[in-house]
Design a protein around this motif. Structure first.
Motif, PDB file in Angstrom:
ATOM      1  N   LYS A 133      -1.703  16.821  -7.216  1.00  0.00           N
ATOM      2  CA  LYS A 133      -1.870  18.251  -7.500  1.00  0.00           C
ATOM      3  C   LYS A 133      -3.348  18.635  -7.599  1.00  0.00           C
ATOM      4  N   VAL A 134      -3.752  19.573  -6.729  1.00  0.00           N
ATOM      5  CA  VAL A 134      -5.104  20.125  -6.713  1.00  0.00           C
ATOM      6  C   VAL A 134      -4.952  21.608  -6.395  1.00  0.00           C
ATOM      7  N   ASP A 135      -5.576  22.476  -7.204  1.00  0.00           N
ATOM      8  CA  ASP A 135      -5.426  23.910  -6.975  1.00  0.00           C
ATOM      9  C   ASP A 135      -6.014  24.357  -5.639  1.00  0.00           C
ATOM     10  N   LYS A 136      -7.243  23.962  -5.367  1.00  0.00           N
ATOM     11  CA  LYS A 136      -7.896  24.365  -4.120  1.00  0.00           C
ATOM     12  C   LYS A 136      -8.593  23.160  -3.492  1.00  0.00           C
ATOM     13  N   ILE A 149      -2.867  24.661   6.120  1.00  0.00           N
ATOM     14  CA  ILE A 149      -2.252  25.462   5.070  1.00  0.00           C
ATOM     15  C   ILE A 149      -2.078  24.593   3.833  1.00  0.00           C
ATOM     16  N   VAL A 150      -2.473  25.127   2.681  1.00  0.00           N
ATOM     17  CA  VAL A 150      -2.297  24.443   1.405  1.00  0.00           C
ATOM     18  C   VAL A 150      -1.240  25.209   0.619  1.00  0.00           C
ATOM     19  N   VAL A 151      -0.193  24.478   0.179  1.00  0.00           N
ATOM     20  CA  VAL A 151       0.909  25.092  -0.568  1.00  0.00           C
ATOM     21  C   VAL A 151       0.955  24.460  -1.956  1.00  0.00           C
ATOM     22  N   ASN A 152       0.887  25.317  -2.992  1.00  0.00           N
ATOM     23  CA  ASN A 152       0.848  24.815  -4.362  1.00  0.00           C
ATOM     24  C   ASN A 152       2.017  25.246  -5.228  1.00  0.00           C
ATOM     25  N   ASN A 153       2.942  26.037  -4.668  1.00  0.00           N
ATOM     26  CA  ASN A 153       4.063  26.468  -5.501  1.00  0.00           C
ATOM     27  C   ASN A 153       5.293  26.749  -4.641  1.00  0.00           C
ATOM     28  N   THR A 154       6.432  26.827  -5.302  1.00  0.00           N
ATOM     29  CA  THR A 154       7.710  26.996  -4.615  1.00  0.00           C
ATOM     30  C   THR A 154       7.794  28.329  -3.893  1.00  0.00           C
ATOM     31  N   ASN A 155       7.245  29.385  -4.473  1.00  0.00           N
ATOM     32  CA  ASN A 155       7.295  30.693  -3.817  1.00  0.00           C
ATOM     33  C   ASN A 155       6.572  30.669  -2.473  1.00  0.00           C
ATOM     34  N   ASP A 156       5.365  30.099  -2.439  1.00  0.00           N
ATOM     35  CA  ASP A 156       4.622  30.004  -1.177  1.00  0.00           C
ATOM     36  C   ASP A 156       5.359  29.104  -0.183  1.00  0.00           C
ATOM     37  N   PHE A 157       5.938  28.019  -0.695  1.00  0.00           N
ATOM     38  CA  PHE A 157       6.701  27.103   0.160  1.00  0.00           C
ATOM     39  C   PHE A 157       7.870  27.844   0.814  1.00  0.00           C
ATOM     40  N   ASN A 207       3.078  19.433  14.176  1.00  0.00           N
ATOM     41  CA  ASN A 207       2.643  19.608  12.789  1.00  0.00           C
ATOM     42  C   ASN A 207       2.572  18.264  12.097  1.00  0.00           C
ATOM     43  N   VAL A 208       1.728  18.209  11.092  1.00  0.00           N
ATOM     44  CA  VAL A 208       1.555  17.034  10.242  1.00  0.00           C
ATOM     45  C   VAL A 208       1.444  17.553   8.821  1.00  0.00           C
ATOM     46  N   ALA A 209       2.116  16.911   7.882  1.00  0.00           N
ATOM     47  CA  ALA A 209       2.073  17.366   6.498  1.00  0.00           C
ATOM     48  C   ALA A 209       1.965  16.182   5.551  1.00  0.00           C
ATOM     49  N   TYR A 210       1.244  16.407   4.454  1.00  0.00           N
ATOM     50  CA  TYR A 210       1.066  15.385   3.430  1.00  0.00           C
ATOM     51  C   TYR A 210       1.243  15.998   2.052  1.00  0.00           C
ATOM     52  N   VAL A 254      -0.091  19.819   1.966  1.00  0.00           N
ATOM     53  CA  VAL A 254      -1.099  20.189   2.950  1.00  0.00           C
ATOM     54  C   VAL A 254      -0.468  20.057   4.329  1.00  0.00           C
ATOM     55  N   ILE A 255      -0.507  21.148   5.099  1.00  0.00           N
ATOM     56  CA  ILE A 255       0.093  21.167   6.431  1.00  0.00           C
ATOM     57  C   ILE A 255      -0.995  21.522   7.436  1.00  0.00           C
TER      58      ILE A 255
END
Length: 134
Positions: free
Chosen positions: A120-123, A42-50, A113-116, A71-72
């Protein structure tokens, strides 16, 4: 001799200033009990998605999405987990995450789970490899 010393220190300065993109990659701690739904990566780029993805987990550190992408990767092990050994690196604009999971001999089902945080990268293109061993 003086020339060799100057050359040596110039070389050290040059080597010490060589920063790769991996220097700005940081692990992000998500407790193993956290509820994560969705794809394996999962790629999260903003607070709403988070908040939509992880909002129920109140003890998470805030992310500055103006500078970072989260990135999760997560999954389920069919045996107890002794150790999780994640690694991430960047090559040719792609991010590669390897996760080595050392299992014990219990038959419990455990989430992992693993997260990093990456620059900042859009996609971003993220490729994940997971291996299990006893």
């Amino acid at each position: 001799m003086k020339y060799k010393i100057i050359l040596f220190f110039s070389f050290l300065l040059l080597v010490s200033c060589d920063h790769s993109d991996n220097d700005s990659i940081q692990e992000y701690d998500i407790p193993q009990y956290a509820v994560i739904n969705g794809d394996q990566t999962i790629v999260v780029n903003n607070t709403n998605d988070f908040n939509q993805l992880l909002g129920k987990n109140k003890d998470l550190e805030n992310v500055d999405f103006s500078h970072y992408t989260l990135v999760i990767t997560h999954g389920v092990s069919n045996a107890g987990i002794l150790k999780i050994a994640p690694n991430i690196y960047q090559k040719d604009g792609n991010y590669y995450i390897t996760v080595q999971i050392k299992n014990n001999y219990t038959t419990s089902v455990e989430k992992w789970n693993v997260a990093y945080l990456i620059p900042k990268v859009d996609k971003p293109t993220v490729k994940v490899s997971v291996s299990y061993s006893k």
